[in-house]
Design a protein around this motif. Structure first.
Motif, PDB file in Angstrom:
ATOM      1  N   GLY A 172      12.069 -44.009  17.078  1.00 38.99           N
ATOM      2  CA  GLY A 172      12.495 -42.931  17.960  1.00 38.99           C
ATOM      3  C   GLY A 172      12.892 -41.652  17.250  1.00 38.99           C
ATOM      4  O   GLY A 172      13.134 -40.635  17.897  1.00 38.99           O
ATOM      5  N   PHE A 173      12.956 -41.661  15.926  1.00 40.59           N
ATOM      6  CA  PHE A 173      13.358 -40.467  15.177  1.00 40.59           C
ATOM      7  C   PHE A 173      12.155 -39.578  14.907  1.00 40.59           C
ATOM      8  O   PHE A 173      11.052 -40.048  14.661  1.00 40.59           O
ATOM      9  CB  PHE A 173      14.018 -40.856  13.845  1.00 40.59           C
ATOM     10  CG  PHE A 173      15.474 -41.149  13.982  1.00 40.59           C
ATOM     11  CD1 PHE A 173      16.421 -40.224  13.584  1.00 40.59           C
ATOM     12  CD2 PHE A 173      15.908 -42.349  14.531  1.00 40.59           C
ATOM     13  CE1 PHE A 173      17.771 -40.480  13.715  1.00 40.59           C
ATOM     14  CE2 PHE A 173      17.252 -42.627  14.665  1.00 40.59           C
ATOM     15  CZ  PHE A 173      18.186 -41.691  14.260  1.00 40.59           C
ATOM     16  N   TRP A 174      12.431 -38.264  14.926  1.00 45.81           N
ATOM     17  CA  TRP A 174      11.405 -37.262  14.622  1.00 45.81           C
ATOM     18  C   TRP A 174      11.409 -36.984  13.132  1.00 45.81           C
ATOM     19  O   TRP A 174      12.467 -36.863  12.508  1.00 45.81           O
ATOM     20  CB  TRP A 174      11.670 -35.979  15.411  1.00 45.81           C
ATOM     21  CG  TRP A 174      11.417 -36.168  16.872  1.00 45.81           C
ATOM     22  CD1 TRP A 174      12.350 -36.458  17.828  1.00 45.81           C
ATOM     23  CD2 TRP A 174      10.159 -36.093  17.542  1.00 45.81           C
ATOM     24  NE1 TRP A 174      11.735 -36.577  19.055  1.00 45.81           N
ATOM     25  CE2 TRP A 174      10.390 -36.347  18.905  1.00 45.81           C
ATOM     26  CE3 TRP A 174       8.862 -35.830  17.121  1.00 45.81           C
ATOM     27  CZ2 TRP A 174       9.376 -36.354  19.854  1.00 45.81           C
ATOM     28  CZ3 TRP A 174       7.847 -35.829  18.056  1.00 45.81           C
ATOM     29  CH2 TRP A 174       8.102 -36.088  19.408  1.00 45.81           C
ATOM     30  N   GLU A 175      10.211 -36.847  12.576  1.00 44.98           N
ATOM     31  CA  GLU A 175      10.026 -36.646  11.139  1.00 44.98           C
ATOM     32  C   GLU A 175       8.938 -35.608  10.919  1.00 44.98           C
ATOM     33  O   GLU A 175       8.091 -35.375  11.788  1.00 44.98           O
ATOM     34  CB  GLU A 175       9.642 -37.986  10.501  1.00 44.98           C
ATOM     35  CG  GLU A 175       9.231 -37.951   9.050  1.00 44.98           C
ATOM     36  CD  GLU A 175      10.318 -37.517   8.092  1.00 44.98           C
ATOM     37  OE1 GLU A 175      10.718 -36.336   8.165  1.00 44.98           O
ATOM     38  OE2 GLU A 175      10.742 -38.317   7.256  1.00 44.98           O
ATOM     39  N   LEU A 176       8.941 -34.997   9.754  1.00 45.08           N
ATOM     40  CA  LEU A 176       7.862 -34.096   9.341  1.00 45.08           C
ATOM     41  C   LEU A 176       6.638 -34.940   9.004  1.00 45.08           C
ATOM     42  O   LEU A 176       6.780 -36.026   8.424  1.00 45.08           O
ATOM     43  CB  LEU A 176       8.294 -33.290   8.119  1.00 45.08           C
ATOM     44  CG  LEU A 176       9.502 -32.373   8.327  1.00 45.08           C
ATOM     45  CD1 LEU A 176      10.112 -31.978   6.994  1.00 45.08           C
ATOM     46  CD2 LEU A 176       9.102 -31.153   9.127  1.00 45.08           C
ATOM     47  N   PRO A 177       5.430 -34.495   9.351  1.00 47.52           N
ATOM     48  CA  PRO A 177       4.242 -35.277   9.009  1.00 47.52           C
ATOM     49  C   PRO A 177       4.073 -35.365   7.505  1.00 47.52           C
ATOM     50  O   PRO A 177       4.254 -34.387   6.788  1.00 47.52           O
ATOM     51  CB  PRO A 177       3.089 -34.478   9.624  1.00 47.52           C
ATOM     52  CG  PRO A 177       3.690 -33.416  10.453  1.00 47.52           C
ATOM     53  CD  PRO A 177       5.118 -33.260  10.060  1.00 47.52           C
ATOM     54  N   GLY A 178       3.725 -36.532   7.031  1.00 49.39           N
ATOM     55  CA  GLY A 178       3.542 -36.756   5.602  1.00 49.39           C
ATOM     56  C   GLY A 178       4.383 -37.920   5.151  1.00 49.39           C
ATOM     57  O   GLY A 178       4.883 -38.700   5.960  1.00 49.39           O
ATOM     58  N   GLY A 179       4.542 -38.052   3.843  1.00 50.28           N
ATOM     59  CA  GLY A 179       5.328 -39.166   3.337  1.00 50.28           C
ATOM     60  C   GLY A 179       5.396 -39.173   1.832  1.00 50.28           C
ATOM     61  O   GLY A 179       5.063 -38.200   1.168  1.00 50.28           O
ATOM     62  N   GLY A 180       5.817 -40.314   1.325  1.00 53.33           N
ATOM     63  CA  GLY A 180       6.022 -40.472  -0.106  1.00 53.33           C
ATOM     64  C   GLY A 180       4.741 -40.432  -0.897  1.00 53.33           C
ATOM     65  O   GLY A 180       3.716 -40.970  -0.486  1.00 53.33           O
TER      66      GLY A 180
END
Length: 140
Positions: free
Chosen positions: A33-41
């Motif tokens: 349910g949390f919003w995040e910036l697209p992308g990752g580690g």
């Protein structure tokens, strides 16, 4: 024994800055349910642009049509697990917006900084980016 990471160490995260015509930026809603910036580690030995393409495909099943060669923003923050993360944000364009929900990403939506500040379910790096973007917005 808990694995303690020294404060001088950072997890490197590559993020996509995808903007619409109103200069709002894209966020992804994760399965929690949390919003995040697209992308990752970034994986060990992986080049940032390749890692960003991989992450966008894994999260949203979307292909990129453009990724800048240099980050538009770079900032550090402690994440929700209290781990230091270095965020390199690259201006990115997508070939299309035919989003396919995955286990990692259930929804995508464009936000303004004020909408981020009003949203309760955002990660610390999203809030930090919204503050930075509000102070120093990219305008094309």
């Amino acid at each position: 024994m808990e694995n303690q990471v020294p404060e001088c160490f950072y997890r490197v995260s590559v993020k996509a800055l995808i903007r619409n015509e109103e200069n709002r930026f894209l966020l992804v809603r994760e399965d929690n349910g949390f919003w995040e910036l697209p992308g990752g580690g970034l994986d060990f030995g992986e080049f940032p642009l390749e890692g960003l393409k991989r992450e966008i495909w894994e999260e949203m099943k979307l292909k990129t049509s453009y990724i800048s060669t240099q980050p538009a923003y770079f900032f550090t923050v402690k994440n929700h697990n209290n781990v230091f993360i270095a965020n390199a944000m690259y201006e990115t364009r997508l070939a299309h917006f035919d989003f396919v929900p995955t286990n990692e990403c259930k929804e995508i939506r464009f936000f303004s900084p004020d909408e981020v500040f009003a949203e309760k379910s955002v990660y610390p790096n999203v809030f930090a980016f919204a503050e930075l973007f509000q102070k120093e917005p990219l305008i094309n």
